[in-house]
Write an enzyme that holds these catalytic residues in place. Structure first.
Site, PDB file in Angstrom:
ATOM      1  N   GLU A 242       0.843  -1.196   0.000  1.00 45.22           N
ATOM      2  CA  GLU A 242       0.000   0.000   0.000  1.00 45.22           C
ATOM      3  C   GLU A 242       0.876   1.243   0.000  1.00 45.22           C
ATOM      4  OE1 GLU A 242      -4.050  -1.242   2.400  1.00 45.22           O
ATOM      5  OE2 GLU A 242      -2.505  -0.156   3.489  1.00 45.22           O
ATOM      6  N   CYS A 243       0.626   2.157  -0.898  1.00 43.70           N
ATOM      7  CA  CYS A 243       1.291   3.467  -0.950  1.00 43.70           C
ATOM      8  C   CYS A 243       2.819   3.286  -0.915  1.00 43.70           C
ATOM      9  CB  CYS A 243       0.788   4.353   0.168  1.00 43.70           C
ATOM     10  SG  CYS A 243       1.071   6.122  -0.146  1.00 43.70           S
ATOM     11  N   GLY A 244       3.472   3.579   0.194  1.00 45.20           N
ATOM     12  CA  GLY A 244       4.916   3.383   0.265  1.00 45.20           C
ATOM     13  C   GLY A 244       5.317   1.955  -0.016  1.00 45.20           C
TER      14      GLY A 244
ATOM     15  N   THR B 181      -1.413  -0.862  -4.334  1.00 46.46           N
ATOM     16  CA  THR B 181      -2.306   0.277  -4.503  1.00 46.46           C
ATOM     17  C   THR B 181      -1.676   1.508  -3.867  1.00 46.46           C
ATOM     18  OG1 THR B 181      -3.455   0.001  -2.371  1.00 46.46           O
ATOM     19  CG2 THR B 181      -4.320  -1.230  -4.251  1.00 46.46           C
TER      20      THR B 181
END
Length: 440
Positions: free
Chosen positions: A330-332, A430
């Site tokens: 997720e993200c990072g 994501t």
């Protein structure tokens, strides 16, 4: 059976930057020092504040979110206050700020959380540059929704005894209880960076900071009046709707580069019997070889890109896992699964290469807001076609995203965006942080 929470209050403000986090942390610790078991909550999708709450209260803090969460999940999360003497929740942004179109239960405002839980609002007002006029602001907030319980105000950044007298005069005329007056002090601010506060685990001396906040609150706030103002209401039938785990044995990256995991997810996973196996990519630790799933949460890989690129044990362990079992970021974490990450100086660092994604922190783009995702492929714990609700907050931009899209992703107003996430073999990622599966 209808549940009722312990009595509580919600700390809010007319806007961000008024000092409510300082008040929140000081109040949590001061009440705990008085022998109370204090349950913290955070209204809204913030993933940094709950760790600070936990440090101050000695008890895990959970997010409550009227846009992303349905009634059963909100009820299950609020039930984490069981056994507490008092609840103290912290709002996000201004009290009534939310998105334009409603989600599961509302627009994501702190006022909606307070109203649903029956928690009276303590409004923290920055009175710098005004005196009696502050009462007009406070009165407007009290009257904007007459159904919202209102405990009173804490006046922050008061310059002098004369300033306090004049400001109190306005509050008396408006019939608003003053629960505390905090003199101006520049040494009480928490360190910040591009996503707001630095993480709790990075604070150079968080414990002494919290102790000083508590002493400051104790000296200048009427704690007994705040305890008396605390209240709550029935929150609906009991529910066991915490999120189900996406696997039995979950290797979870957890360090200063990867730390943004919503507490209610971990609580739900553990409650259902899943095993969480933490490991540190920054310490060059590989995920557990016998894990069923590797999960890389968000965080700050852009600040540690060189260290991650050199973490050969971590990267080889991740690549080996992905040959036969799922990996999700997720993200990072999504950025770390990609081909490369370009840091603020323009230096390109090779990442895991499990996705073709290339991201840049030098070429910055502000991405903030709720996200609704319709899965085009399975994601660990969810089938193709599932609809998820989450939140996105980062400054990195996409340079290349060659893999198949994981989802159609929409903002809170229904506009479709380009940050679709990616899927390649057993690997998914994501930019949004998962909060809950949507009810529709």
């Amino acid at each position: 059976m209808v549940m009722t929470n312990p009595p509580g209050i919600l700390i809010s403000a007319p806007s961000s930057g008024t000092g409510k986090t300082t008040v929140m942390l000081g109040l949590l610790r001061a009440l705990a020092e008085d022998g109370l078991t204090v349950q913290p909550f955070k209204s809204g999708p913030d993933y940094i504040d709950p760790a600070f709450h936990r440090a101050a209260a000695g008890r895990a803090s959970f997010n409550l979110d009227s846009w992303a969460m349905g009634d059963p999940l909100m009820t299950s999360i609020s039930a984490q206050a069981d056994g507490a003497d008092i609840v103290v929740a912290e709002g996000s942004m201004g009290l009534f700020d939310g998105v334009a179109k409603p989600g599961e239960l509302g627009h994501g405002s702190s006022a909606e959380t307070a109203l649903r839980m029956g928690w009276p609002v303590v409004l923290v007002l920055d009175v710098g540059g005004q005196a009696q006029s502050a009462a007009a602001t406070a009165l407007g907030f009290k009257m904007y929704n007459p159904d919202l319980p209102f405990a009173g105000v804490i006046l922050n950044r008061c310059a002098s005894p004369r300033h306090e007298r004049l400001t109190r005069l306005g509050m008396e005329r408006a019939g608003l209880p003053v629960l505390g007056v905090l003199p101006r002090r520049g040494d009480l601010t928490l360190p910040e960076r591009h996503l707001g506060l630095i993480q709790a685990i990075e604070h150079p001396d968080l414990e002494s900071a919290i102790v000083s906040y508590a002493a400051f609150l104790r000296e200048h706030v009427d704690l007994e009046a705040i305890k008396r103002a605390a209240s709550s209401g029935p929150i609906g039938p009991s529910s066991t709707a915490l999120p189900r785990p996406p696997a039995q044995r979950i290797a979870l990256a957890r360090d200063a580069a990867f730390s943004f995991t919503y507490p209610h997810l971990l609580k739900g996973w553990r409650a259902a019997g899943a095993e969480i196996l933490p490991f540190s990519p920054l310490a060059d630790e590989a995920p557990a070889a016998d894990a069923d799933l590797v999960w890389l949460p968000g965080g700050y890989p852009e600040l540690h890109a060189g260290t991650l690129a050199d973490a050969n044990t971590f990267l080889s362990g991740l690549r080996n896992h992905a040959k036969t079992k799922p990996v999700h970021g997720e993200c990072g974490g999504y950025m770390a699964l990609g081909q490369a990450l370009i840091d603020k100086d323009g230096v390109q660092h090779e990442m895991a290469g499990l996705l073709g994604l290339v991201t840049s922190y030098k070429k910055r783009k502000f991405n903030l807001g709720y996200r609704k995702a319709e899965l085009l492929a399975p994601l660990p714990g969810f089938t193709k076609g599932a609809v998820l609700r989450g939140h996105e907050f980062h400054y990195s931009s996409i340079v290349d995203q060659p893999d198949a899209p994981l989802a159609r992703v929409f903002d809170a107003e229904g506009a479709e965006g380009p940050q679709t996430g990616s899927v390649c073999g057993n690997v998914t990622g994501t930019f949004f942080h998962l909060i809950a599966e949507a009810s529709e």
